[in-house]
Design a protein around this motif. Structure first.
Motif, PDB file in Angstrom:
ATOM      1  N   ASN A   5      -2.476   4.755  -0.013  1.00 40.19           N
ATOM      2  CA  ASN A   5      -3.556   4.075  -0.737  1.00 40.19           C
ATOM      3  C   ASN A   5      -4.714   3.761   0.211  1.00 40.19           C
ATOM      4  O   ASN A   5      -5.257   2.662   0.229  1.00 40.19           O
ATOM      5  CB  ASN A   5      -3.028   2.779  -1.374  1.00 40.19           C
ATOM      6  CG  ASN A   5      -3.984   2.215  -2.399  1.00 40.19           C
ATOM      7  OD1 ASN A   5      -4.625   2.973  -3.145  1.00 40.19           O
ATOM      8  ND2 ASN A   5      -4.100   0.907  -2.453  1.00 40.19           N
ATOM      9  N   ALA A   6      -5.093   4.763   0.990  1.00 39.83           N
ATOM     10  CA  ALA A   6      -6.088   4.578   2.042  1.00 39.83           C
ATOM     11  C   ALA A   6      -7.457   4.227   1.467  1.00 39.83           C
ATOM     12  O   ALA A   6      -7.801   4.623   0.364  1.00 39.83           O
ATOM     13  CB  ALA A   6      -6.195   5.859   2.858  1.00 39.83           C
ATOM     14  N   ASP A   7      -8.212   3.498   2.249  1.00 40.28           N
ATOM     15  CA  ASP A   7      -9.592   3.172   1.902  1.00 40.28           C
ATOM     16  C   ASP A   7     -10.478   3.984   2.840  1.00 40.28           C
ATOM     17  O   ASP A   7     -10.629   3.637   3.997  1.00 40.28           O
ATOM     18  CB  ASP A   7      -9.796   1.668   2.103  1.00 40.28           C
ATOM     19  CG  ASP A   7     -11.206   1.234   1.767  1.00 40.28           C
ATOM     20  OD1 ASP A   7     -11.903   1.968   1.036  1.00 40.28           O
ATOM     21  OD2 ASP A   7     -11.613   0.162   2.238  1.00 40.28           O
ATOM     22  N   ALA A  23      -9.874  13.645  -7.126  1.00 35.92           N
ATOM     23  CA  ALA A  23      -9.036  13.823  -5.930  1.00 35.92           C
ATOM     24  C   ALA A  23      -7.588  13.435  -6.262  1.00 35.92           C
ATOM     25  O   ALA A  23      -7.333  12.575  -7.094  1.00 35.92           O
ATOM     26  CB  ALA A  23      -9.561  12.964  -4.793  1.00 35.92           C
ATOM     27  N   LEU A  24      -6.654  14.089  -5.569  1.00 33.95           N
ATOM     28  CA  LEU A  24      -5.219  13.796  -5.733  1.00 33.95           C
ATOM     29  C   LEU A  24      -4.836  12.453  -5.142  1.00 33.95           C
ATOM     30  O   LEU A  24      -3.838  11.848  -5.524  1.00 33.95           O
ATOM     31  CB  LEU A  24      -4.396  14.835  -4.968  1.00 33.95           C
ATOM     32  CG  LEU A  24      -4.142  16.203  -5.562  1.00 33.95           C
ATOM     33  CD1 LEU A  24      -3.357  17.031  -4.561  1.00 33.95           C
ATOM     34  CD2 LEU A  24      -3.368  16.063  -6.846  1.00 33.95           C
ATOM     35  N   ASP A  25      -5.571  12.058  -4.125  1.00 35.68           N
ATOM     36  CA  ASP A  25      -5.193  10.896  -3.320  1.00 35.68           C
ATOM     37  C   ASP A  25      -6.501  10.260  -2.860  1.00 35.68           C
ATOM     38  O   ASP A  25      -7.480  10.970  -2.606  1.00 35.68           O
ATOM     39  CB  ASP A  25      -4.378  11.388  -2.101  1.00 35.68           C
ATOM     40  CG  ASP A  25      -3.779  10.254  -1.294  1.00 35.68           C
ATOM     41  OD1 ASP A  25      -2.544  10.232  -1.159  1.00 35.68           O
ATOM     42  OD2 ASP A  25      -4.535   9.411  -0.764  1.00 35.68           O
ATOM     43  N   ARG A  26      -6.513   8.951  -2.737  1.00 35.06           N
ATOM     44  CA  ARG A  26      -7.752   8.283  -2.301  1.00 35.06           C
ATOM     45  C   ARG A  26      -8.224   8.785  -0.941  1.00 35.06           C
ATOM     46  O   ARG A  26      -9.404   8.661  -0.606  1.00 35.06           O
ATOM     47  CB  ARG A  26      -7.550   6.770  -2.218  1.00 35.06           C
ATOM     48  CG  ARG A  26      -7.417   6.123  -3.574  1.00 35.06           C
ATOM     49  CD  ARG A  26      -7.461   4.620  -3.449  1.00 35.06           C
ATOM     50  NE  ARG A  26      -8.800   4.165  -3.147  1.00 35.06           N
ATOM     51  CZ  ARG A  26      -9.085   3.004  -2.567  1.00 35.06           C
ATOM     52  NH1 ARG A  26      -8.119   2.190  -2.222  1.00 35.06           N
ATOM     53  NH2 ARG A  26     -10.329   2.667  -2.319  1.00 35.06           N
ATOM     54  N   ALA A  27      -7.312   9.323  -0.147  1.00 36.99           N
ATOM     55  CA  ALA A  27      -7.686   9.842   1.163  1.00 36.99           C
ATOM     56  C   ALA A  27      -8.754  10.930   1.050  1.00 36.99           C
ATOM     57  O   ALA A  27      -9.540  11.148   1.967  1.00 36.99           O
ATOM     58  CB  ALA A  27      -6.453  10.395   1.868  1.00 36.99           C
ATOM     59  N   ASP A  28      -8.793  11.621  -0.084  1.00 35.69           N
ATOM     60  CA  ASP A  28      -9.734  12.723  -0.318  1.00 35.69           C
ATOM     61  C   ASP A  28     -10.884  12.302  -1.234  1.00 35.69           C
ATOM     62  O   ASP A  28     -11.484  13.125  -1.920  1.00 35.69           O
ATOM     63  CB  ASP A  28      -9.003  13.907  -0.951  1.00 35.69           C
ATOM     64  CG  ASP A  28      -7.934  14.487  -0.045  1.00 35.69           C
ATOM     65  OD1 ASP A  28      -6.812  13.946  -0.037  1.00 35.69           O
ATOM     66  OD2 ASP A  28      -8.226  15.469   0.661  1.00 35.69           O
ATOM     67  N   GLU A  51       0.824  -1.212   0.000  1.00 41.25           N
ATOM     68  CA  GLU A  51       0.000   0.000   0.000  1.00 41.25           C
ATOM     69  C   GLU A  51       0.857   1.261   0.000  1.00 41.25           C
ATOM     70  O   GLU A  51       0.485   2.276  -0.587  1.00 41.25           O
ATOM     71  CB  GLU A  51      -0.951  -0.017   1.205  1.00 41.25           C
ATOM     72  CG  GLU A  51      -2.109  -0.980   0.983  1.00 41.25           C
ATOM     73  CD  GLU A  51      -2.787  -1.407   2.270  1.00 41.25           C
ATOM     74  OE1 GLU A  51      -3.871  -1.978   2.176  1.00 41.25           O
ATOM     75  OE2 GLU A  51      -2.219  -1.200   3.367  1.00 41.25           O
ATOM     76  N   LEU A  52       2.001   1.180   0.666  1.00 40.02           N
ATOM     77  CA  LEU A  52       2.915   2.333   0.642  1.00 40.02           C
ATOM     78  C   LEU A  52       3.453   2.550  -0.768  1.00 40.02           C
ATOM     79  O   LEU A  52       3.511   3.674  -1.265  1.00 40.02           O
ATOM     80  CB  LEU A  52       4.057   2.127   1.639  1.00 40.02           C
ATOM     81  CG  LEU A  52       3.646   2.158   3.116  1.00 40.02           C
ATOM     82  CD1 LEU A  52       4.815   1.754   4.011  1.00 40.02           C
ATOM     83  CD2 LEU A  52       3.143   3.542   3.515  1.00 40.02           C
ATOM     84  N   LEU A  53       3.823   1.451  -1.426  1.00 42.54           N
ATOM     85  CA  LEU A  53       4.339   1.580  -2.795  1.00 42.54           C
ATOM     86  C   LEU A  53       3.256   2.094  -3.742  1.00 42.54           C
ATOM     87  O   LEU A  53       3.520   2.879  -4.644  1.00 42.54           O
ATOM     88  CB  LEU A  53       4.887   0.232  -3.290  1.00 42.54           C
ATOM     89  CG  LEU A  53       6.212  -0.204  -2.666  1.00 42.54           C
ATOM     90  CD1 LEU A  53       6.519  -1.662  -3.013  1.00 42.54           C
ATOM     91  CD2 LEU A  53       7.360   0.701  -3.122  1.00 42.54           C
ATOM     92  N   ARG A  54       2.026   1.618  -3.538  1.00 42.28           N
ATOM     93  CA  ARG A  54       0.917   2.074  -4.377  1.00 42.28           C
ATOM     94  C   ARG A  54       0.530   3.511  -4.039  1.00 42.28           C
ATOM     95  O   ARG A  54       0.189   4.319  -4.902  1.00 42.28           O
ATOM     96  CB  ARG A  54      -0.318   1.189  -4.162  1.00 42.28           C
ATOM     97  CG  ARG A  54      -0.606   0.138  -5.213  1.00 42.28           C
ATOM     98  CD  ARG A  54      -0.885   0.694  -6.594  1.00 42.28           C
ATOM     99  NE  ARG A  54      -2.029   1.582  -6.630  1.00 42.28           N
ATOM    100  CZ  ARG A  54      -3.286   1.216  -6.481  1.00 42.28           C
ATOM    101  NH1 ARG A  54      -3.594  -0.038  -6.311  1.00 42.28           N
ATOM    102  NH2 ARG A  54      -4.250   2.107  -6.515  1.00 42.28           N
ATOM    103  N   GLY A  55       0.547   3.833  -2.750  1.00 44.46           N
ATOM    104  CA  GLY A  55      -0.054   5.094  -2.310  1.00 44.46           C
ATOM    105  C   GLY A  55       0.857   6.290  -2.328  1.00 44.46           C
ATOM    106  O   GLY A  55       0.408   7.422  -2.518  1.00 44.46           O
TER     107      GLY A  55
END
Ligand SMILES: [Zn+2]
Length: 575
Positions: free
Chosen positions: A429-431, A375-380, A65-69
């Protein structure tokens, strides 16, 4: 359609479906009853939706997830310009092979970039011109090494050849080889959660998008492929296969890139100059012609609030798929049984959802929020889902008026869990929690009441969309825009709803002195301040509570003193 129904139950693809499956058993009795206009100022009954582990807290991210995110140095050193995904699919062997041509501009000098492809698929070769490039695989990350430094400002193009049997993965299936109810091949992709690298090589993150894309798909000649963009043509390859070519004229998310391969029939319509194209199984053609007529009114409604359909050159397509639906850009997939509501249910439980087809209205709303604004990132991701859920209510308002829109939104209240902040951790790569749908729609409805001027509110919505269309943004951009253009400091309000689990609670204290009510907000944001309507249905009064006690005169008793909780998503505590 019994067979298809089975698919729905078994395979959950869109994030909306995901939530629906979780929430299916949570339709409680209180959702069936329309809320009164002034709703309860008693504490609402505690909602009983089923809670995913993810809604209670964020898991520790794995290395994958770190590599993806992360938007790491080997992603940040380049800017995507163009993809040409050119693949062949053998349904019998469930095998795909081909290449993605990736064009990018270097932003810094460097000898290495990061791409992504599931390690279940083989990399056949990666070429820069005729030069085979070396690469290192780390799970699904692929670090491509160049023999000489690439130069900042220069444009490069590499051909990434790959092949294999894409595994079905995650709740969304990713890449599925199925049969339609008549037994024909039916191949579909939907990979928002897992990421597009579960079936094709790309720079699999949200921040950077290509500016345009070509998609070429070679399939047995008796099948049809519907992908994103404008249909360019098909070419008989002479070996029993035909290549279908589609061109995307706009920036596109990786996860929106899709294949829909099957025994499709096509019909079309037009909204002004905008082509509307529909692809369904032949046995459903009659039902589809009736149900898909809702697409026109949907586009008209969203155009009214936000401006023209974002992907005019690519047209709007609605494509039958074996799962409930997904917002694939300009190629929205549909599997809602050709019935109104959501999978034949009243989605918000207040009698309004059965008036329209939830999947057509929701998934297509993502063309404006999710596909155009991303969104720039899945977190948003609430920028996709919260906004689009709010768009459903705008559709209701456009068709049936404000009161029904407010009532529709009220049906979302019991679905909110309030256990975890909406904005998740970035770069992992947060859900995000499912609250991103319903809580954010209720938050936006609350902001409308805070602005308290509908003309201004509609202008804000329109100008916000126009300002950020075709761009990738984050929560801070939304907050800054609304602060500046509403002329209000909305930061503590956004923060309370997006960055804390709890919603603001209006504390009301009666009887300190005759005819006096004391009031304040209980909130996590120290400087939380939000006006709110109190009094009675026929005589609302706006007060301006902060987190400090204030008092007002009121002849109303504790029982008669009401708060307009249908206009503000808050809790009320009367003592
Ligand atoms: Zn959605």
């Amino acid at each position: 359609m019994a067979t298809i129904r089975k698919h729905f139950v078994g395979s959950v693809l869109c994030t909306v479906c995901l939530w629906a499956a979780v929430a299916a058993s949570a339709q409680t009795a209180d959702q069936q009853q329309p809320k009164s206009n002034a709703a309860a100022d008693k504490p609402a009954e505690k909602p009983k939706p089923r809670i995913r582990p993810n809604d209670a807290g964020s898991p520790i991210p794995t290395r994958a997830e770190l590599l993806r995110g992360a938007y790491g140095p080997f992603r940040a050193n380049n800017d995507l310009l163009y993809y040409h995904l050119d693949i062949r699919i053998d349904p019998e062997r469930k095998f795909l092979s081909g290449k993605n041509t990736i064009r990018f501009r270097m932003l810094k000098d460097g000898t290495r970039i990061q791409l992504d492809l599931t390690d279940a698929l083989a990399i056949d070769k990666i070429l820069l011109g005729d030069t085979a490039l070396k690469y290192d695989r780390d799970g699904a990350a692929v670090f491509v090494n160049f023999p000489h430094s690439l130069h900042a400002g220069q444009i490069y193009s590499i051909d990434f050849y790959y092949s294999g049997n894409p595994p079905e993965t995650g709740r969304f299936g990713g890449f599925t080889f199925k049969r339609d109810p008549s037994g024909h091949v039916w191949i579909n992709t939907a990979c928002e959660e897992s990421g597009a690298s579960v079936w094709w090589p790309n720079k699999d993150q949200w921040r950077d998008e290509v500016e345009s894309m070509d998609i070429s798909v070679a399939i047995p000649s008796d099948l049809v492929d519907v992908s994103n963009g404008k249909f360019i043509g098909k070419t008989d390859l002479g070996d029993g296969y035909t290549r279908w070519d589609w061109r995307v004229h706009y920036p596109i998310n990786n996860y929106d890139v899709s294949l829909n391969i099957g025994n499709y029939v096509h019909f079309s319509d037009q909204l002004g100059d905008l082509p509307l194209d529909f692809y369904v199984l032949p046995e459903d053609l009659g039902k589809a012609k009736t149900q898909f007529s809702q697409a026109k009114g949907m586009i008209e409604a969203y155009q009214h609030y936000f401006g023209p359909y974002p992907f005019a050159k690519d047209g709007y397509k609605l494509i039958q798929a074996p799962y409930s639906g997904m917002e694939h850009q300009s190629a929205v997939t549909y599997g809602n049984l050709f019935k109104n509501g959501y999978l034949d249910r009243d989605w918000t439980g207040v009698g309004i959802s059965p008036r329209f087809d939830f999947i057509i209205i929701h998934e297509s709303g993502h063309e404006w929020f999710g596909n155009s604004i991303t969104a720039l990132d899945r977190a948003d991701m609430w920028i996709h889902e919260g906004w689009t859920t709010y768009l459903e209510s705008l559709y209701v308002e456009y068709r049936w008026g404000t009161a029904d829109a407010i009532k529709y939104l009220s049906g979302y209240r019991p679905k909110v869990i309030n256990m975890r902040p909406i904005v998740a951790e970035r770069g992992v790569n947060a859900d995000p929690t499912q609250d991103q749908y319903f809580k954010c729609a209720l938050m936006l409805n609350t902001l409308r009441s805070v602005v308290d001027n509908d003309t201004k509110w509609w202008t804000l919505l329109h100008s916000f969309y126009q300002r950020y269309k075709y761009q990738n943004i984050q929560t801070e951009d939304v907050v800054t825009y609304f602060n500046q253009n509403a002329g209000l400091n909305l930061t503590p309000i956004f923060n309370q709803y997006l960055r804390h689990p709890a919603i603001p609670r209006l504390e009301l204290l009666f009887g300190e002195a005759p005819g006096m009510v004391m009031y304040k907000w209980a909130a996590d944001e120290e400087d939380f301040a939000m006006p709110v309507r109190v009094g009675t249905l026929d005589h609302w009064q706006i007060i301006h509570p902060t987190t400090k006690w204030q008092s007002m005169q009121s002849p109303l008793s504790k029982d008669d003193f009401q708060v307009a909780t249908d206009l503000y998503y808050i809790e009320v505590n009367k003592q």
